[in-house]
Design a protein around this motif. Structure first.
Motif, PDB file in Angstrom:
ATOM      1  N   ASP A  68       0.855  -1.176   0.000  1.00 33.95           N
ATOM      2  CA  ASP A  68       0.000   0.000   0.000  1.00 33.95           C
ATOM      3  C   ASP A  68       0.895   1.231   0.000  1.00 33.95           C
ATOM      4  O   ASP A  68       1.714   1.409   0.902  1.00 33.95           O
ATOM      5  CB  ASP A  68      -0.876  -0.029   1.268  1.00 33.95           C
ATOM      6  CG  ASP A  68      -1.824   1.156   1.318  1.00 33.95           C
ATOM      7  OD1 ASP A  68      -1.954   1.832   0.277  1.00 33.95           O
ATOM      8  OD2 ASP A  68      -2.415   1.391   2.379  1.00 33.95           O
ATOM      9  N   SER A  69       0.762   2.078  -1.024  1.00 33.91           N
ATOM     10  CA  SER A  69       1.703   3.189  -1.149  1.00 33.91           C
ATOM     11  C   SER A  69       1.583   4.181   0.006  1.00 33.91           C
ATOM     12  O   SER A  69       2.515   4.925   0.295  1.00 33.91           O
ATOM     13  CB  SER A  69       1.492   3.900  -2.492  1.00 33.91           C
ATOM     14  OG  SER A  69       0.116   4.090  -2.713  1.00 33.91           O
ATOM     15  N   ALA A  70       0.448   4.184   0.711  1.00 36.32           N
ATOM     16  CA  ALA A  70       0.296   5.088   1.842  1.00 36.32           C
ATOM     17  C   ALA A  70       1.091   4.608   3.063  1.00 36.32           C
ATOM     18  O   ALA A  70       1.381   5.394   3.964  1.00 36.32           O
ATOM     19  CB  ALA A  70      -1.168   5.231   2.203  1.00 36.32           C
ATOM     20  N   HIS A  71       1.413   3.325   3.104  1.00 37.24           N
ATOM     21  CA  HIS A  71       2.157   2.777   4.246  1.00 37.24           C
ATOM     22  C   HIS A  71       3.337   1.949   3.730  1.00 37.24           C
ATOM     23  O   HIS A  71       3.281   0.723   3.720  1.00 37.24           O
ATOM     24  CB  HIS A  71       1.251   1.898   5.107  1.00 37.24           C
ATOM     25  CG  HIS A  71       0.038   2.621   5.597  1.00 37.24           C
ATOM     26  ND1 HIS A  71       0.053   3.415   6.720  1.00 37.24           N
ATOM     27  CD2 HIS A  71      -1.217   2.690   5.102  1.00 37.24           C
ATOM     28  CE1 HIS A  71      -1.151   3.937   6.896  1.00 37.24           C
ATOM     29  NE2 HIS A  71      -1.942   3.508   5.935  1.00 37.24           N
ATOM     30  N   PRO A  72       4.405   2.610   3.289  1.00 38.98           N
ATOM     31  CA  PRO A  72       5.491   1.882   2.625  1.00 38.98           C
ATOM     32  C   PRO A  72       6.310   0.994   3.565  1.00 38.98           C
ATOM     33  O   PRO A  72       7.085   0.183   3.090  1.00 38.98           O
ATOM     34  CB  PRO A  72       6.360   3.003   2.046  1.00 38.98           C
ATOM     35  CG  PRO A  72       6.039   4.195   2.868  1.00 38.98           C
ATOM     36  CD  PRO A  72       4.627   4.053   3.312  1.00 38.98           C
ATOM     37  N   ASP A  73       6.169   1.141   4.874  1.00 41.53           N
ATOM     38  CA  ASP A  73       6.981   0.316   5.768  1.00 41.53           C
ATOM     39  C   ASP A  73       6.120  -0.692   6.528  1.00 41.53           C
ATOM     40  O   ASP A  73       6.380  -0.997   7.690  1.00 41.53           O
ATOM     41  CB  ASP A  73       7.785   1.202   6.736  1.00 41.53           C
ATOM     42  CG  ASP A  73       6.880   2.193   7.431  1.00 41.53           C
ATOM     43  OD1 ASP A  73       5.682   2.242   7.076  1.00 41.53           O
ATOM     44  OD2 ASP A  73       7.352   2.908   8.330  1.00 41.53           O
ATOM     45  N   GLN A  74       5.086  -1.179   5.867  1.00 41.55           N
ATOM     46  CA  GLN A  74       4.214  -2.161   6.501  1.00 41.55           C
ATOM     47  C   GLN A  74       3.870  -3.267   5.512  1.00 41.55           C
ATOM     48  O   GLN A  74       3.982  -3.095   4.315  1.00 41.55           O
ATOM     49  CB  GLN A  74       2.923  -1.489   6.971  1.00 41.55           C
ATOM     50  CG  GLN A  74       3.126  -0.572   8.151  1.00 41.55           C
ATOM     51  CD  GLN A  74       1.844   0.140   8.538  1.00 41.55           C
ATOM     52  OE1 GLN A  74       0.843   0.053   7.842  1.00 41.55           O
ATOM     53  NE2 GLN A  74       1.893   0.844   9.650  1.00 41.55           N
ATOM     54  N   PHE A  75       3.460  -4.424   6.067  1.00 45.20           N
ATOM     55  CA  PHE A  75       2.904  -5.470   5.218  1.00 45.20           C
ATOM     56  C   PHE A  75       1.443  -5.128   4.971  1.00 45.20           C
ATOM     57  O   PHE A  75       0.743  -4.654   5.865  1.00 45.20           O
ATOM     58  CB  PHE A  75       3.002  -6.833   5.908  1.00 45.20           C
ATOM     59  CG  PHE A  75       4.411  -7.336   6.037  1.00 45.20           C
ATOM     60  CD1 PHE A  75       5.078  -7.845   4.935  1.00 45.20           C
ATOM     61  CD2 PHE A  75       5.067  -7.320   7.254  1.00 45.20           C
ATOM     62  CE1 PHE A  75       6.375  -8.316   5.038  1.00 45.20           C
ATOM     63  CE2 PHE A  75       6.361  -7.786   7.374  1.00 45.20           C
ATOM     64  CZ  PHE A  75       7.017  -8.288   6.266  1.00 45.20           C
ATOM     65  N   PHE A  76       0.984  -5.389   3.740  1.00 44.65           N
ATOM     66  CA  PHE A  76      -0.367  -4.997   3.372  1.00 44.65           C
ATOM     67  C   PHE A  76      -1.094  -6.176   2.734  1.00 44.65           C
ATOM     68  O   PHE A  76      -0.544  -6.893   1.919  1.00 44.65           O
ATOM     69  CB  PHE A  76      -0.304  -3.825   2.393  1.00 44.65           C
ATOM     70  CG  PHE A  76      -1.646  -3.365   1.904  1.00 44.65           C
ATOM     71  CD1 PHE A  76      -2.540  -2.755   2.771  1.00 44.65           C
ATOM     72  CD2 PHE A  76      -2.021  -3.551   0.578  1.00 44.65           C
ATOM     73  CE1 PHE A  76      -3.780  -2.327   2.317  1.00 44.65           C
ATOM     74  CE2 PHE A  76      -3.258  -3.126   0.126  1.00 44.65           C
ATOM     75  CZ  PHE A  76      -4.135  -2.512   1.007  1.00 44.65           C
ATOM     76  N   CYS A  77      -2.339  -6.372   3.144  1.00 43.84           N
ATOM     77  CA  CYS A  77      -3.163  -7.421   2.555  1.00 43.84           C
ATOM     78  C   CYS A  77      -4.198  -6.769   1.659  1.00 43.84           C
ATOM     79  O   CYS A  77      -5.018  -5.986   2.128  1.00 43.84           O
ATOM     80  CB  CYS A  77      -3.835  -8.238   3.654  1.00 43.84           C
ATOM     81  SG  CYS A  77      -5.002  -9.437   3.021  1.00 43.84           S
ATOM     82  N   ALA A  78      -4.144  -7.078   0.369  1.00 41.75           N
ATOM     83  CA  ALA A  78      -4.997  -6.389  -0.601  1.00 41.75           C
ATOM     84  C   ALA A  78      -6.469  -6.772  -0.473  1.00 41.75           C
ATOM     85  O   ALA A  78      -7.335  -6.067  -0.968  1.00 41.75           O
ATOM     86  CB  ALA A  78      -4.506  -6.685  -2.017  1.00 41.75           C
ATOM     87  N   CYS A  79      -6.755  -7.875   0.184  1.00 47.52           N
ATOM     88  CA  CYS A  79      -8.143  -8.350   0.225  1.00 47.52           C
ATOM     89  C   CYS A  79      -9.045  -7.406   1.011  1.00 47.52           C
ATOM     90  O   CYS A  79     -10.056  -6.927   0.509  1.00 47.52           O
ATOM     91  CB  CYS A  79      -8.204  -9.733   0.838  1.00 47.52           C
ATOM     92  SG  CYS A  79      -7.574 -10.993  -0.263  1.00 47.52           S
TER      93      CYS A  79
END
Lengths: 167, 149
Positions: free
Chosen positions: A112-123
């Protein structure tokens, strides 16, 4: 010489004992070998799977590491490919499972471009910190699982999935 | 989610979250000249959809493929299928196929058409990266639809 003569009876005794001894040994030795086999078995290195990722190439930025192993499902053998997010924290190598704790999607680092230092789940927009800690207010209810990590010949080896030890 | 008992039970409990169905439309051709190509396309589509399922397990249900031949293609009425699935609680129904025929439905339906790539001659590493590439191409189709609402 002549007073050392072996009588026919003695000769037969010796040969029969000798042959009988060999036969007994031939039967007993395999049995003994089978009995102590579990002790002699060399332990395969846990269930660690070798990956192609060099430890020296790791940085603090998580990278995607694919690894595959053979899975036997009754009579059906298949090659399973799994993924881990691997990074270095100080000298320690950390490998996190990419399976979201919400409903099992695959999470991406900096997805997620808003949180570049996190893991992101697209679901469903679940987010995790770098340690795998789930961020409150997003759907996941627990931290990402971790893999046991070992090193061999400079390559990362991944083991069993364990509960997260970092949070 | 796959269409098996465990996953379907989870779907029934989590209808709010699992709101998307993915339906592969699979063309079979048994003619001597086409059968090999047809099987290659089937292999590609099955591998890719399984990979998509892995990526979006918690939001998407992969339905068993609807297979047809050129003669029976008209029997597959995708509009009805979509309607039935929407009635069952899926908010989004996507069709994925390697058959160019379905692109004419793109106006009314969400059809993802992909050219098939022969995977059979590749080794695992290359296969994996090709599938990853294809996956990256279809991800925006899903996410744009999801965030529209």
């Amino acid at each position: 010489m002549s007073n050392n003569r072996v009588s026919r009876r003695q000769f037969l005794n010796y040969t029969l004992t000798g042959v009988g001894g060999f036969m007994a040994a031939g039967m007993l030795l395999p049995m003994v070998r089978f009995a102590i086999d579990p002790v002699l078995q060399t332990k395969a290195e846990g269930d660690f799977v070798q990956t192609s990722q060099k430890v020296a190439d790791l940085t603090e930025e998580p990278v995607r590491v694919d690894f595959s192993y053979e899975q036997v499902d009754a009579w059906y053998k298949s090659e399973v490919t799994d993924t881990a997010w691997v990074y270095k924290q100080g000298d320690q190598v950390i490998a996190l499972s990419p399976v979201c704790k919400h409903l099992g999607c695959t999470v991406n680092w900096a997805g997620d471009s808003a949180h570049p230092d996190q893991f992101f789940c697209a679901c469903h927009g679940g987010r995790y910190e770098k340690t795998g800690k789930n961020i409150p207010g997003t759907p996941p209810t627990g931290p990402l699982d971790e893999y046991e990590v070992a090193e061999q010949d400079g390559l990362v080896m991944l083991g069993k999935k364990i509960a997260n030890t970092l949070v | 989610m796959f269409f098996n008992v465990n996953d379907v039970q989870q779907f029934q409990q989590q209808k709010d979250f699992i709101d998307t169905a993915l339906v592969p439309l699979l063309s079979l051709d048994f003619k001597e000249a086409k059968i090999k190509q047809s099987s290659s396309a089937a292999e590609f589509l099955m591998s890719l959809t399984a990979f998509i399922e892995q990526q979006f397990k918690g939001r998407l249900m992969l339905v068993p493929p609807f297979s047809y031949t050129e003669q029976t293609r008209n029997g597959v009425s995708v509009e009805l299928l979509k309607k039935e699935m929407e009635d069952a609680g899926f908010k989004h129904v996507f069709f994925i196929t390697c058959d160019h025929y379905w692109t004419s439905f793109q106006e009314q339906l969400d059809v993802i058409w992909l050219p098939s790539i022969p995977l059979e001659s590749m080794d695992t590493g290359v296969k994996q990266s090709i599938l990853q590439n294809q996956l990256n191409q279809v991800i925006p189709t899903f996410t744009s639809k999801w965030f529209q609402v």
